[in-house]
Design an enzyme around this catalytic site. Structure first.
Site, PDB file in Angstrom:
ATOM      1  CG  ASP A  48       3.625   7.557   3.632  1.00 34.14           C
ATOM      2  OD1 ASP A  48       4.848   6.969   3.455  1.00 34.14           O
ATOM      3  OD2 ASP A  48       2.315   6.645   3.400  1.00 34.14           O
ATOM      4  CE  LYS A  74      -0.013   8.751   4.154  1.00 34.31           C
ATOM      5  NZ  LYS A  74      -0.157   6.438   5.244  1.00 34.31           N
ATOM      6  N   GLY A 123      -3.543   2.413   3.952  1.00 30.30           N
ATOM      7  CA  GLY A 123      -5.280   2.400   2.787  1.00 30.30           C
ATOM      8  C   GLY A 123      -4.086   2.013   1.473  1.00 30.30           C
ATOM      9  CE  LYS A 142      -0.191   0.620   2.681  1.00 36.19           C
ATOM     10  NZ  LYS A 142       0.724   1.461   1.787  1.00 36.19           N
ATOM     11  CG  ASP A 175       3.544   1.367   4.080  1.00 35.52           C
ATOM     12  OD1 ASP A 175       3.402   0.280   3.727  1.00 35.52           O
ATOM     13  OD2 ASP A 175       2.399   2.426   3.840  1.00 35.52           O
ATOM     14  CD  GLU A 232       2.887   5.034   6.301  1.00 36.63           C
ATOM     15  OE1 GLU A 232       1.540   6.695   6.771  1.00 36.63           O
ATOM     16  OE2 GLU A 232       2.576   4.805   5.154  1.00 36.63           O
ATOM     17  CE  LYS A 236       1.674   8.914   0.243  1.00 33.42           C
ATOM     18  NZ  LYS A 236       1.394   7.477   1.081  1.00 33.42           N
ATOM     19  CB  SER A 243      -2.879   9.161   3.150  1.00 27.30           C
ATOM     20  OG  SER A 243      -2.079   9.868   2.538  1.00 27.30           O
TER      21      SER A 243
HETATM   22  O1  SMG Z   1      -6.763   4.214   0.507  1.00 28.66           O
HETATM   23  O2  SMG Z   1      -6.287   6.873   0.853  1.00 28.66           O
HETATM   24  C1  SMG Z   1      -5.531   5.784   1.087  1.00 28.66           C
HETATM   25  C2  SMG Z   1      -4.374   6.422   0.160  1.00 28.66           C
HETATM   26  C3  SMG Z   1      -3.150   5.379   1.632  1.00 28.66           C
HETATM   27  O3  SMG Z   1      -1.362   6.953   1.439  1.00 28.66           O
HETATM   28  C4  SMG Z   1      -1.890   5.687   1.075  1.00 28.66           C
HETATM   29  N1  SMG Z   1      -1.128   5.449   0.540  1.00 28.66           N
HETATM   30  O4  SMG Z   1       1.659   4.940   1.716  1.00 28.66           O
HETATM   31  O5  SMG Z   1       0.389   4.619   2.788  1.00 28.66           O
HETATM   32  C5  SMG Z   1       0.931   4.837   1.759  1.00 28.66           C
HETATM   33  C6  SMG Z   1       0.253   4.749   0.203  1.00 28.66           C
HETATM   34  C7  SMG Z   1       0.096   3.724  -0.595  1.00 28.66           C
HETATM   35  C8  SMG Z   1      -0.803   3.497  -1.821  1.00 28.66           C
HETATM   36  S1  SMG Z   1      -0.460   4.589  -3.047  1.00 28.66           S
HETATM   37  C9  SMG Z   1      -0.423   4.262  -4.351  1.00 28.66           C
HETATM   38 MG    MG Z   2       2.672   4.494   3.545  1.00 27.35          MG
END
Ligand code: SMG
Ligand code: MG
Length: 368
Positions: A188, A161, A290, A262, A238, A213, A163, A135
């Site tokens: 996402d 992925k 994650g 998660k 999510d 996402e 953001k 991500s």
């Molecule tokens: O663990 O590499 C990781 C982060 C994965 O994108 C990630 N998490 O919405 O999926 C999500 C985000 C939430 C945490 S942001 C700090």
């Molecule tokens: Mg997410």
């Protein structure tokens, strides 16, 4: 099993990169680590609540409060028959799933260690290695985004992925897709769009994304269902999925065709297994999300991701991406986008006491 002592630590570990999302930025991983001791064994659970209530309502502070005042008193000095036994004792505590998951996952580790089985096997895992993606936080520019993707594709990750947030979202996805026509690519939004701004989401439809996402509000399944009707790309939820009940409702409404699981967000492995069952019945693929976990949380993630329904690459990338030094050994590392599932008892990795002492900010011991 009688839980004799609980040790709750607040830990801080610097991240090797700034992780920017549509809701904020993380530079230090600040979290609670729970250790439960019984008959010479230690079970570990990592609480994924963050410093601020921006991804989810819980924080390090609220989880510390709920653990200290309500959840740990249910287990310390008590005879706990199984992780499910803890779930029923804790059922009258509403919400606070990340706090609950810290206890539940520590108990899963403890019970698996006591029976000499790996946590993966105890949960019903079937894979010896899991496919992992990565991500990538929002980079300053479109060009930086493409370079960051290039680096991680080079490292063998099986899915990228991005953001996103309203702004240069479409431009970024277009540039990445042009540079890498055949990679598995997803985005996402962390709920940054509304039906009124959903044209930007629809503009992503031509880029062959595996899924989009959490585009809309975390509490709005009806809007996701409406948006889904206007998209070819599947929606993955999510934040909106906190339980198997949520999963069943979201699938029935047509709000999602993929689910990010998660453990912390849903309250532990038990609830993750119930979501796994709901999704299997509906033919909905899962993947493991994650929360920038340190070694304990990462190992807990790898165990659940070894279940058959976790059929898409997750966000559990190599520990060395995040931290100079992790609190477990051996560190959980992927090669060619595959991360081996530990086979030793419980989480299958050992906590490095020396490193843990260095990163511990505060420590509270609970005894019967
Ligand atoms: O663990 O590499 C990781 C982060 C994965 O994108 C990630 N998490 O919405 O999926 C999500 C985000 C939430 C945490 S942001 C700090
Ligand atoms: Mg997410």
């Amino acid at each position: 099993m009688r839980v004799e002592v609980a040790v709750l630590r607040h830990v801080e570990m610097p991240l090797r990169f700034r992780f920017r999302t549509s809701f904020g930025e993380t530079t230090i991983k600040s979290f609670l680590l729970l250790e439960l001791l019984s008959s010479g064994l230690s079970g570990f659970g990592e609480c994924v609540a963050e410093a601020g209530p921006f991804y989810a309502p819980e924080t390090v502070g609220t989880a510390g409060h709920v653990l200290s005042e309500f959840l740990l008193p249910l287990v310390v000095g008590a005879e706990i028959a199984s992780p499910e036994d803890f779930e029923s004792r804790a059922a009258r505590v509403r919400g606070n799933r990340m706090a609950k998951a810290a206890v539940e996952t520590a108990l899963r580790d403890l019970f698996a260690k006591a029976s000499g089985t790996s946590l993966s096997a105890a949960l019903g895992g079937t894979r010896t290695a899991i496919e992992v993606g990565v991500s990538l936080g929002i980079s300053p520019t479109v060009a930086d985004t493409v370079e960051n993707v290039r680096k991680h594709v080079g490292e063998g990750y099986r899915r990228i992925k991005l953001k996103i947030e309203p702004g240069t979202d479409v431009e970024r996805v277009k540039a990445v897709r042009e540079a890498f026509p055949s990679i598995a690519l997803t985005v996402d939004a962390n709920a940054a769009y509304t039906l009124a701004t959903a044209d930007r989401i629809r503009a992503l439809d031509p880029f062959g994304l595996d899924y989009i996402e959490q585009p809309l509000h975390h509490e709005d399944l009806a809007d996701h269902a409406e948006l889904a009707k206007t998209l070819r790309t599947p929606i993955c939820l999510d934040e909106s999925i906190r339980s198997a009940r949520d999963a069943r409702t979201a699938i029935a409404l047509g709000a999602c065709r993929v689910i990010n699981v998660k453990i912390g967000r849903v309250g532990g492995h038990g609830e993750a297994l119930r979501i796994h069952a709901v999704a299997a019945r509906a033919g909905v693929p899962l993947w493991c999300g994650g929360m920038l976990e340190a070694g304990v949380g990462r190992a807990q993630n790898v165990a659940v991701a070894s279940l058959p329904g976790f059929s898409k690459p997750g966000d559990t990338s190599s520990s060395s991406r995040y931290f100079e030094e992790d609190i477990v050994t051996p560190p959980l590392e992927a090669t060619g986008g595959l991360m081996p599932v530990p086979t030793g008892p419980g989480i299958g990795v050992a906590v490095r006491r020396d490193v843990l002492e260095r990163v511990t900010v505060t420590r509270k011991d609970f005894r019967a």
